[in-house]
Enzyme design. Structure first.
Site: not given
Length: 470
Positions: A286-287, A290, A351
């Site tokens: 997930h990071e 980003h 997100e």
């Protein structure tokens, strides 16, 4: 994403609950050969035991990741029993996966100029108000008559200004990598990476005394997970073009973030909160998403564009309001409307997109993607047990834990197809979502059994310790 790559990092479903179990030699083999699991859990066993220790409530199939990593440094350790899937419920105020300064406008010049722009708008609006107050009544009437005569010219001028903003918006639209979503991007990528280097220096200065060395087992776990994710997704240019540098910070906060230049920061509090390597892989995926999707530059572009538009309304507020106190209230209302109508909903959208792409990254790395939604259910449970207030989602920059878990559940079937297309080993173990559901049912039953005749409220601080065998 090939079977050979998977063999370097064993994350198959039937071994997800036995991470770091085994003899001391097995622990050394874990670090040396890439997160191998040396103890298989029988598929017929769903759960056995739970325990309550030191004020923390554990459901367990193996030790929590924090204890597992610590066990790497112990010279002698006994064979672990087969237990239920673990998580560590602890005092967690929030889980933030984005640093507070990551959405700062770029280049740096605009950061300095922004307060000056607002000050100029306030002075201009206040000057217009004072000028109007000082104007004699006859001249006010003449001015109003002049406005009526030239209303079409004024309307044309305002419309031209609006068209310029629309043209600027559509000429700065770009496609988001991977998802293809159209988004506004005002700042150049190279300029934003220069600013991210400044932010990196700031974080390094703040955490310089808390950085774990490369020889630390926790650092090596994170390094291997990030390395495996990047290797499995190297076909994506945005992933292969960045050099991913690992930093593990000895902080209790449940947090992790990745700067646009590939600097990965993981707090040890996150390693304590995840149950297994699958959940950690999803969070880091997930990071990384980003950074790959350039969300920091995108958010900064939107905020800068909206702030520029708001200068017009700010000038009008200070010009129309009869007193400074009313103008201050009007300015505050305007800023809150912008925050809750545009900034925070947009942040929640980013997100959700990072969750989707991060789940795809994890699937290509042969992770058990079903564990992704369980993590957010665990976070929700932790906050409930600690009695933390449940704020409405519209007040937050992140989706609620419950909605996040539901969103991931809808994405998991697609992620499983991606996993199959990458020739990953089949997930033969029990579905972690089912295990979590069964454990929640047992927790509620245990709470009911402990109710006293004088109390109807469940006491979750003293759960029943023994799980029945299935």
């Amino acid at each position: 994403c090939t079977r050979e790559r998977w063999q370097r990092l064993d994350l198959s479903g039937n071994t997800r609950n036995c991470l770091l179990a085994g003899s001391p030699d097995s622990h050394r083999n874990f670090i040396g050969k890439g997160l191998r699991c040396l103890l298989n859990v029988p598929n017929t066993e769903a759960y056995e035991n739970a325990r309550h220790s030191s004020g923390r409530f554990y459901f367990q199939c193996s030790q929590p990741l924090r204890e597992k990593i610590t066990s790497l440094q112990i010279s002698s350790v006994g064979q672990l029993s087969h237990h239920f899937s673990a998580w560590n419920v602890q005092t967690i105020r929030s889980f933030r996966t984005s640093p507070s300064l990551q959405a700062a406008p770029v280049p740096l010049f605009w950061i300095i100029v922004k307060p000056a722009q607002k000050l100029f708008a306030i002075i201009l609006g206040r000057s217009i108000r004072n000028w109007w107050k000082a104007l004699p009544p006859n001249k006010r009437e003449l001015f109003k008559e002049s406005l009526k005569k030239n209303k079409w010219k004024i309307l044309l001028g305002v419309s031209s200004l609006g068209v310029l903003f629309v043209v600027f918006y559509f000429t700065h639209l770009e496609e988001t990598p991977i998802t293809g979503r159209a988004r506004l991007l005002v700042f150049g990528k190279e300029h934003f990476r220069e600013l991210s280097q400044m932010e990196y220096d700031m974080w390094m200065e703040e955490f310089k005394s808390k950085m774990l060395p490369e020889t630390d087992a926790r650092y090596q776990v994170v390094e291997r997970v990030v390395g495996h994710l990047s290797e499995s997704n190297k076909d994506i240019p945005q992933v292969s073009s960045l050099k991913w540098v690992i930093h593990v910070v000895d902080e209790p906060g449940v947090n992790a973030f990745v700067l646009p230049n590939g600097q990965v920061f993981v707090f040890t509090g996150l390693l304590d909160a995840v149950s297994d390597i699958h959940q950690l892989s999803f969070i880091l995926g997930h990071e990384i998403a980003h950074a790959v999707l350039e969300h920091a530059a995108e958010k900064a572009s939107l905020v800068h564009f909206l702030d520029f538009l708001s200068l017009i309304f700010l000038t009008m507020i200070w010009a129309i309001c009869p007193r400074d106190s009313l103008a201050v209230v009007g300015q505050w209302i305007q800023s809150k409307l912008q925050e809750f109508m545009f900034d925070r909903p947009y942040s929640r959208t980013l997100e959700a997109e990072a969750d989707k792409v991060g789940l795809q990254f994890a699937a290509k790395a042969c992770v058990d993607v079903r564990a992704s939604s369980v993590f957010w259910q665990q976070m929700e449970l932790a906050e409930t047990i600690q009695g933390q207030p449940k704020l409405p989602e519209w007040l937050s920059t992140h989706p609620s834990h419950e909605n996040r878990a539901e969103h991931l559940d809808r994405l998991i079937p697609e992620a499983l197809k991606i996993r199959e297309s990458c020739n990953c080993p089949s997930l033969s173990g029990p579905d972690p979502r089912l295990i979590f559901k069964l454990s929640m049912q047992h927790l509620l039953e245990s709470a009911k059994d402990q109710e006293t005749p004088n109390s109807t409220k469940p006491d979750l601080s003293k759960p029943k310790l023994d799980f029945p065998h299935t």
